[in-house]
Design an enzyme around this catalytic site. Sequence first.
Site, PDB file in Angstrom:
ATOM      1  N   GLU A 226       0.893  -1.108  -0.124  1.00  0.00           N
ATOM      2  CA  GLU A 226      -0.011  -0.159  -0.048  1.00  0.00           C
ATOM      3  C   GLU A 226       0.843   1.225  -0.095  1.00  0.00           C
ATOM      4  OE1 GLU A 226      -2.416  -3.250   1.739  1.00  0.00           O
ATOM      5  OE2 GLU A 226      -0.442  -2.580   2.128  1.00  0.00           O
TER       6      GLU A 226
ATOM      7  N   PHE B 279     -11.667  -7.260  13.756  1.00  0.00           N
ATOM      8  CA  PHE B 279     -10.555  -7.734  12.795  1.00  0.00           C
ATOM      9  C   PHE B 279     -10.143  -6.737  11.932  1.00  0.00           C
ATOM     10  CE2 PHE B 279      -9.035 -10.103   9.201  1.00  0.00           C
ATOM     11  CZ  PHE B 279      -7.743 -10.468   9.749  1.00  0.00           C
ATOM     12  N   GLN B 280      -8.962  -6.443  11.896  1.00  0.00           N
ATOM     13  CA  GLN B 280      -8.284  -5.441  10.954  1.00  0.00           C
ATOM     14  C   GLN B 280      -8.954  -3.965  11.019  1.00  0.00           C
ATOM     15  OE1 GLN B 280      -8.103  -6.788   6.893  1.00  0.00           O
ATOM     16  NE2 GLN B 280      -5.986  -7.727   7.489  1.00  0.00           N
TER      17      GLN B 280
ATOM     18  N   LYS C 244     -17.485  -1.325   5.348  1.00  0.00           N
ATOM     19  CA  LYS C 244     -17.662  -2.540   4.481  1.00  0.00           C
ATOM     20  C   LYS C 244     -19.449  -2.509   4.392  1.00  0.00           C
ATOM     21  CE  LYS C 244     -16.706  -7.204   3.371  1.00  0.00           C
ATOM     22  NZ  LYS C 244     -16.213  -8.754   3.709  1.00  0.00           N
TER      23      LYS C 244
ATOM     24  N   MET D 109      23.936   9.249   3.035  1.00  0.00           N
ATOM     25  CA  MET D 109      23.792  10.518   3.618  1.00  0.00           C
ATOM     26  C   MET D 109      24.004  10.414   5.290  1.00  0.00           C
ATOM     27  SD  MET D 109      23.567  13.632   2.988  1.00  0.00           S
ATOM     28  CE  MET D 109      22.286  14.044   1.684  1.00  0.00           C
TER      29      MET D 109
END
Length: 548
Positions: free
Chosen positions: A48, A110-111, A160, A476
């Site tokens: 993502e 969940f999630q 959802k 760097m």
Amino acid sequence: MTTGAQSLIRSLEHAGCEVIFGIPGGAILPAYDPLLDSPIRHILMRHEQGAGHAAEGYAHVTGKPGVCMATSGPGATNLVTPLADAFMDSVPIVAITGQVPRPVIGNDAFQEADICGITMPVTKHNYKVMDGDQIPEVIAEAFHLATTGRPGPVLVDVPKDVLQSDAHFSWPASINLPGYRPTERPNHRQIAAATALIRAACRPVLYVGGGVLKARAAADLIALAEAIGAPVVTTLMARGAFPDDHPLCLGMPGMHGSYAAVTAMQRADLLINLGARFDDRVTGRLDAFAPGAKVVHADIDPAEIGKNRTADVPIVGDARTVIVELARAVTGANAKEGRVDLSAWRSQVDSWRRRHPISYDQDLGGPVKPQFVVDRFNEALGGDAVVVTGVGQHQMWASQIMSCNKPYSWVTSGGLGTMGFAVPAALGAKVGRPSERVVAIDGDGCFQMTAQELATATLQRIPFVVAILNNEHLGMVRQWQELFYDERYSEVHLPPEVPDYVRLAEAYGAIGLRAGAVDDVDGVIDKALGIDDRPCVIDFRVDPEEMC
């Protein structure tokens, strides 16, 4: 009647969305079914974060909002870095995330993640859509907010069950946001006051930031600079806003900028700041920056004016409108009262530029200098490419050496300084400008953070070149440890044997090349630029001790 998911996709179509970079998952899954019947192109990313950076790359080169999509929980939280990156650099993107169903929000389902709360500090605005009938209005507002005023990221979170439920689709005929009224036209008194300061100045400098590009004002900037006759510095985010080959261009200011740009700003008696924010990478210590200069500061965001440096003439407005009106006022004053003679100032600035150019030494029998690689790419491209960078030493070398004479041909991460930006952003840039060559200048540290998007590029037939300046270090950080920590190198070495970048590229279906000697460089560049059906990765083994 339609479903919320169908309404979402139809709304994106009405908003002008042409491509979505995303990954499906449980909470967003209902939206992926109507995508099969939509003209919107979906590009299946491998992470993502890659989806968000690809949306940024697309937005950088097109000026259109990039769109990314993810599921709830970790899918949404993986978008936080690109959202923060877009927020810092004023990049218009719209992120769509799924959310757990309404009845279990707040139950640690969940999630589940409160992505609106998490991203509140790094989005211009965000929405949680709790009624499917509101989807068209929310999407219309999201695109409007992302692209107007100071551009930025907007997130739309949809549970959802809202996607699955029936919804009424009605695209709004207009957008009504009573609390959102960006000031686009500058105050005429401020334009007059700025013009008076400009005409009174003996050593003016135009200090140009990324806001000029966001306003699509590059052509107008040339007219203003020539009307004043003042030298121009362009920040990292403004590369290409003013052509490098213009005699008034001094290049990039700041800690890795050109001598002429830095010295001109320090000696200036007037800074005309257009769409820049007096960033610490440019100013260093604010109390020692351009101590003798008065300041005209123009910005679409009033919060930026006076934030770091007090402005003698503050101008709130769209950069293009401000530039056009300033050019008109200066030109009119020139016609009435004659041009101000700045020849002595320009002569002084030109002498700094001649005496202190960006330079490097390449021993033909010695290790390959990273600057040499960038220089040879610059010669091979002839300014005809979109250049994307990651973050670090390679980013600075690219900005110092690559010619940038066209706007919207430079894509980088500025404010947030996000390692891993280059590969997915190059993918998004190529999708946005498919007929143009795209070259990513990357570091070995950056590349390993998002290299998986080569799989996306290969399968989607999105060709671009990745030039890894492989100095075997987090360069760097190593440079800082050498300069400020008595050469105590802590956790910065990246062994060149792992991974084998050529074999890694080939495993992803890309072309892998390597150059370890000066004589190899031109040949692999020519070969890479001849590949047009898949990505190509070049492992340039460069001098690990070179600093920028």
